[in-house]
Motif scaffolding. Structure first.
Motif, PDB file in Angstrom:
ATOM      1  N   THR A  96      37.696  42.194  46.217  1.00  0.00           N
ATOM      2  CA  THR A  96      37.363  42.464  44.830  1.00  0.00           C
ATOM      3  C   THR A  96      36.021  41.836  44.473  1.00  0.00           C
ATOM      4  O   THR A  96      35.622  40.816  45.050  1.00  0.00           O
ATOM      5  CB  THR A  96      38.466  41.914  43.889  1.00  0.00           C
TER       6      THR A  96
ATOM      7  N   ASP B 214      33.076  51.687  43.549  1.00  0.00           N
ATOM      8  CA  ASP B 214      33.359  50.374  44.136  1.00  0.00           C
ATOM      9  C   ASP B 214      32.108  49.538  44.353  1.00  0.00           C
ATOM     10  O   ASP B 214      32.181  48.302  44.377  1.00  0.00           O
ATOM     11  CB  ASP B 214      34.096  50.542  45.463  1.00  0.00           C
TER      12      ASP B 214
ATOM     13  N   LEU C 184      34.301  46.924  42.312  1.00  0.00           N
ATOM     14  CA  LEU C 184      35.409  46.906  43.274  1.00  0.00           C
ATOM     15  C   LEU C 184      36.563  46.064  42.748  1.00  0.00           C
ATOM     16  O   LEU C 184      36.385  44.946  42.284  1.00  0.00           O
ATOM     17  CB  LEU C 184      34.915  46.327  44.603  1.00  0.00           C
TER      18      LEU C 184
ATOM     19  N   GLY D 188      40.783  53.263  40.672  1.00  0.00           N
ATOM     20  CA  GLY D 188      39.516  53.225  41.403  1.00  0.00           C
ATOM     21  C   GLY D 188      38.829  54.564  41.553  1.00  0.00           C
ATOM     22  O   GLY D 188      37.653  54.727  41.202  1.00  0.00           O
TER      23      GLY D 188
ATOM     24  N   THR E   8      34.783  49.495  32.510  1.00  0.00           N
ATOM     25  CA  THR E   8      35.442  48.775  33.596  1.00  0.00           C
ATOM     26  C   THR E   8      36.021  47.451  33.117  1.00  0.00           C
ATOM     27  O   THR E   8      37.078  47.030  33.604  1.00  0.00           O
ATOM     28  CB  THR E   8      34.475  48.549  34.770  1.00  0.00           C
TER      29      THR E   8
ATOM     30  N   HIS F  78      39.872  46.924  33.883  1.00  0.00           N
ATOM     31  CA  HIS F  78      40.282  45.818  34.749  1.00  0.00           C
ATOM     32  C   HIS F  78      40.978  44.715  33.971  1.00  0.00           C
ATOM     33  O   HIS F  78      41.815  44.001  34.512  1.00  0.00           O
ATOM     34  CB  HIS F  78      39.081  45.255  35.501  1.00  0.00           C
TER      35      HIS F  78
END
Length: 375
Positions: free
Chosen positions: A279, A297, A301, A308, A345, A349
């Motif tokens: 990651t 990624d 990542l 993803g 993101t 995330h």
């Protein structure tokens, strides 16, 4: 030396890079994609992906490929089962056709993107060995055969170990603390009926702290399993994955689990594949550097969380749209794209840790089960 000053140069022919190339093509903007693999069929492209109606499918729409996409969908495969390690069913949901995460094969999705591009867009067998800035927004990419290309707009869509990322960021992927062992069982309905029944028509999940079994039903009764283990890298290094007895060694970690579940390990028809999960920092960012950016990624990542591929495709679609919306002003396009991508993101995330969400769901199912038993 080739000069690509009027083209967008994309490193990596994964889903994100190809989506970018396709959206640019629709807007009349030429692009060249350089890919390390020698051909589209040089390696297997993995199993099923669930492409979400709130992100991945929006990228498919931007690429004007929804009809082709719908033809790939495996009907009924959004079904899900959550089992206790002893095989008890905690939760079960059939695919009634109203879900927003249809399953498709990664390789087939990649192929419709490839087929949508002009011949010669992808240059196969071009493994990047390095990249450098030439100043004023121009960059030079060097390939393993020592050939080079110079471009005014370079996009790193080259995955976890991106060779483009160092031009923007010093961040490098770190081990996540978990790896998965990938296995396949073929013709499961006739050869492994108990396991096939446990997996059901779509996806099956069974987990306890530090140990997980995920399985997808693919075409022809194939069961594609991901055996998750939270262990340091050294733990896996001590196991010989070329040894025929490796499946028994991994199965020892699931002692006491139902045999129809551990069969996903012990009855594997192919040699198991170890995949270490890495990651980037969840707050990975970079300052704007003229003439270059990242997607997928290479930019954000994360361990597998169901997002993803979707995020990579959205990155590609939005970058292509931003370039088209700012003709003659590449920096405005890249600034708009990066600001939106960073925000997206961070939100994904931060809120969509699949393991954490699953643990909460399973805990809630246990509480509901206990409440029912007490009545």
């Amino acid at each position: 030396m080739a000069t690509d000053s009027k083209h967008v140069t994309i490193i990596g022919a994964g889903l994100g890079g190809l989506t970018l190339a396709r959206v640019l093509h629709l807007h009349g903007i030429p692009a060249t994609v350089y890919e390390a693999e020698s051909s589209p069929t040089a390696r297997a492209q993995g199993g099923l992906l669930d492409i979400h109606d709130y992100n991945g499918q929006l990228a498919v729409e931007a690429a004007d490929l929804m009809d082709e996409f719908r033809a790939l969908v495996l009907e009924g495969h959004e079904a899900m089962r959550i089992l206790e390690p002893d095989g008890t069913v905690l939760f079960e949901k059939d695919d009634d056709g109203t879900g927003g995460r249809p399953e498709v094969y990664r390789g087939e999705l990649r192929q419709i993107l490839l087929d949508s591009l002009p011949a010669g867009t992808v240059h196969w067998g071009h493994k990047v060995s390095g990249a450098r800035s030439l100043g004023e927004g121009r960059h030079e990419v060097t390939f393993a055969d020592e050939s080079t290309v110079v471009t005014d707009l370079l996009v790193g869509a080259d995955g976890a170990w991106s060779r483009v990322r160092p031009l923007l960021s010093a961040a490098t992927p770190a081990y996540s603390g978990k790896s998965v062992v990938e296995t396949y069982l073929y013709e499961s309905d006739t050869r492994y009926p108990a396991t096939a029944k446990s997996v059901g028509g779509g996806m099956m999940i069974s987990m306890k702290p530090g140990r997980e079994l995920f399985a997808h039903r693919e075409r022809g009764g194939t069961l594609h399993a991901y055996v998750g283990l939270e262990e340091p890298l050294e733990w896996f290094d001590a196991i010989d994955f070329t040894d025929a007895a490796v499946t028994e060694r991994i199965a020892e970690e699931f002692h006491g689990w139902a045999p129809e579940l551990t069969a996903l390990i012990t009855e594997a028809d192919d040699a198991p594949t170890l995949r270490r999960l890495y990651t980037l920092p969840t707050d990975h960012r970079w300052e704007r550097v003229p003439g270059i950016t990242l997607l997928g990624d290479a930019a954000h990542l994360a361990p597998p969380n169901g997002e993803g591929a979707n995020l990579a495709m959205v990155d590609g679609a939005e970058l292509g749209q931003a370039i088209a919306a700012h003709p003659g002003d590449v920096e405005a396009a890249l600034t708009a794209y990066e600001q939106a991508m960073f925000a997206r993101t961070a939100e994904t995330h931060g809120a969509d840790d699949d393991d954490h969400s699953l643990e909460e769901l399973i805990a809630e199912l246990h509480r509901a089960k206990a409440a029912d038993a007490a009545e």
